[in-house]
Structures are given as structure tokens and as C-alpha cells.
Design a protein around this motif. Sequence first.
Motif, PDB file in Angstrom:
ATOM      1  N   SER A  51       0.855  -1.187   0.000  1.00 45.43           N
ATOM      2  CA  SER A  51       0.000   0.000   0.000  1.00 45.43           C
ATOM      3  C   SER A  51       0.886   1.230   0.000  1.00 45.43           C
ATOM      4  CB  SER A  51      -0.946   0.022   1.206  1.00 45.43           C
ATOM      5  OG  SER A  51      -0.219   0.072   2.418  1.00 45.43           O
ATOM      6  N   ALA A  52       0.355   2.313  -0.586  1.00 45.35           N
ATOM      7  CA  ALA A  52       1.075   3.579  -0.602  1.00 45.35           C
ATOM      8  C   ALA A  52       0.767   4.352   0.672  1.00 45.35           C
ATOM      9  CB  ALA A  52       0.670   4.397  -1.823  1.00 45.35           C
ATOM     10  N   PRO A  53       1.677   5.201   1.130  1.00 44.31           N
ATOM     11  CA  PRO A  53       1.386   6.009   2.320  1.00 44.31           C
ATOM     12  C   PRO A  53       0.358   7.077   2.020  1.00 44.31           C
ATOM     13  CG  PRO A  53       3.474   6.667   1.357  1.00 44.31           C
ATOM     14  CD  PRO A  53       3.034   5.458   0.600  1.00 44.31           C
ATOM     15  N   LEU A  54      -0.379   7.465   3.040  1.00 40.35           N
ATOM     16  CA  LEU A  54      -1.320   8.574   2.916  1.00 40.35           C
ATOM     17  C   LEU A  54      -0.551   9.889   2.881  1.00 40.35           C
ATOM     18  CD1 LEU A  54      -4.236   9.718   3.014  1.00 40.35           C
ATOM     19  CD2 LEU A  54      -4.009   9.743   5.505  1.00 40.35           C
ATOM     20  N   ARG A  55      -0.941  10.751   1.946  1.00 41.14           N
ATOM     21  CA  ARG A  55      -0.397  12.103   1.903  1.00 41.14           C
ATOM     22  C   ARG A  55      -1.560  13.047   1.636  1.00 41.14           C
ATOM     23  NH1 ARG A  55       2.794   9.821   4.236  1.00 41.14           N
ATOM     24  NH2 ARG A  55       5.046   9.620   3.868  1.00 41.14           N
ATOM     25  N   ALA A  56      -1.939  13.805   2.655  1.00 45.46           N
ATOM     26  CA  ALA A  56      -3.099  14.685   2.584  1.00 45.46           C
ATOM     27  C   ALA A  56      -2.706  16.071   3.071  1.00 45.46           C
ATOM     28  CB  ALA A  56      -4.236  14.124   3.438  1.00 45.46           C
ATOM     29  N   PRO A  57      -3.453  17.124   2.652  1.00 44.91           N
ATOM     30  CA  PRO A  57      -3.111  18.480   3.095  1.00 44.91           C
ATOM     31  C   PRO A  57      -3.054  18.624   4.607  1.00 44.91           C
ATOM     32  CG  PRO A  57      -4.706  18.562   1.302  1.00 44.91           C
ATOM     33  CD  PRO A  57      -4.566  17.117   1.675  1.00 44.91           C
ATOM     34  N   GLN A  58      -3.867  17.848   5.322  1.00 48.51           N
ATOM     35  CA  GLN A  58      -3.859  17.952   6.787  1.00 48.51           C
ATOM     36  C   GLN A  58      -2.540  17.495   7.394  1.00 48.51           C
ATOM     37  OE1 GLN A  58      -6.173  16.543   4.864  1.00 48.51           O
ATOM     38  NE2 GLN A  58      -8.233  16.782   5.696  1.00 48.51           N
TER      39      GLN A  58
END
Length: 218
Positions: A51-58
Motif C-alpha cells: 500500500s502507498a502512504p497517505l499524503r493529505a493536506p492535513q
Amino acid sequence: MSITTYAELRAAIADWLARPGDATIAGIAPDLIRLAEARINHGAAHPPFVSAPLRAPQMEASVVLPLDGGNAALPADCLEIRALTLQGASPRALAYVTPQHFASLPQDGAGMPRFFTIMGDTLRLAPAAAAGLTAELLYVAAVPALSDANPTNWLLAASPGIYLYGALLEAQPYIGNDDRIAQWAAMFGAALDALQAAARRARAGTAPLIMRPAGEAP
């Protein structure tokens, strides 16, 4: 049931595993959540857990670091560095170099840094910084870990499914139910994709991209 707190998440994990009241599942639920958070922050590279890591503006954060002595400690929640900018009358972005390249740079004396590298949890600058200098670090921050003392965070509020499916995915090898790994992995990945797609829409809107001829000023 709603999943808005750490306690509700632990209960939901037991319910979805069809083991409500099971003391064993209740005991490992915090571990499953920790493992899910590691997957959320760092991703996973080995089948069947890719799985890819989460990358979000938060997850975008900034901090001002004192640079005296040519070293600065990275924030404990730093996952990735976006930019390091020397502050002052004329702000200047510092260039990243590998530790191998850094070792060949002049590092004696104190002046205006031009380069930085990362060694362990420390930023090192070359040349070493003069007294009183500071830099703004833009970085990707880890999702704040859930616990009894920190019962909720922005991710649980925005997408409880990411937490739930991630924890259920981590549970399958423990309970010997490998046939469900693909199902929970797919649902975890879909929840991640949905949150990141929403973040892209929020940032860029729905207006079409405009292609300009090469060399034309915007």
C-alpha cells in the motif's frame, strides 16, 4: 455504530471480526491500530500488504528551527521534508544533498548555509550557520496517534474507514484468516484513494487545466 473515538474504533474492530467481548481481540486492538497507523504514515512494500502512504493536506506542517551550530533536530512527527528555507531579509531555500555529498562540503566556520542533509533525526547544514539564524521547515507530519489520552484526530473524523479497514487488514494473519487479506486490503486502499482524491479536488477545484505554449508567461 459510529466510529468517532479511539474507544469506538476498538469496539468496531471486535464487532467487524465477529468477536465482540473477546478478551483476546480487545487486548490486541491497540496493537492493530498502531500497525494501521504505521501503514497509513509509511505505506507497505511487501505482498500481500502492499500500500502507498497517505499524503493529505492535513499532514502538511511547518516549524521554525534555530540553526546555531550547524545542526537542528527534526520534529518527532516528521515523515518527509518539503523545503528548508533560511529566514531573514532575503529568504533563501537551502538545497538538499546526500550524506555522502555533504561529507565532501566545507563545513568549518559559521556563515550563511547553502546545503543541508539528514543524518538520523538531525538536519546538518553546510556551511555551519552563524549565530542567530533560523530556518522554516516545511514537512509532512505523521497522523497523530490515537490513544486513551488522544481519543480522536483529523483522520478518524474525516475517514474512519481508513482506520477500521487498516486494523482489520492487520488482524487477519493474527487470527489465521488469510483469505480475507485481499478484501480488507482492497477496502483500505479504496478508502485511502477516496480521501486523497477529495483532497486533490479541494486544492485544485474542478476547473480544467490550461495548457500554455512553451515560453509563454502565465
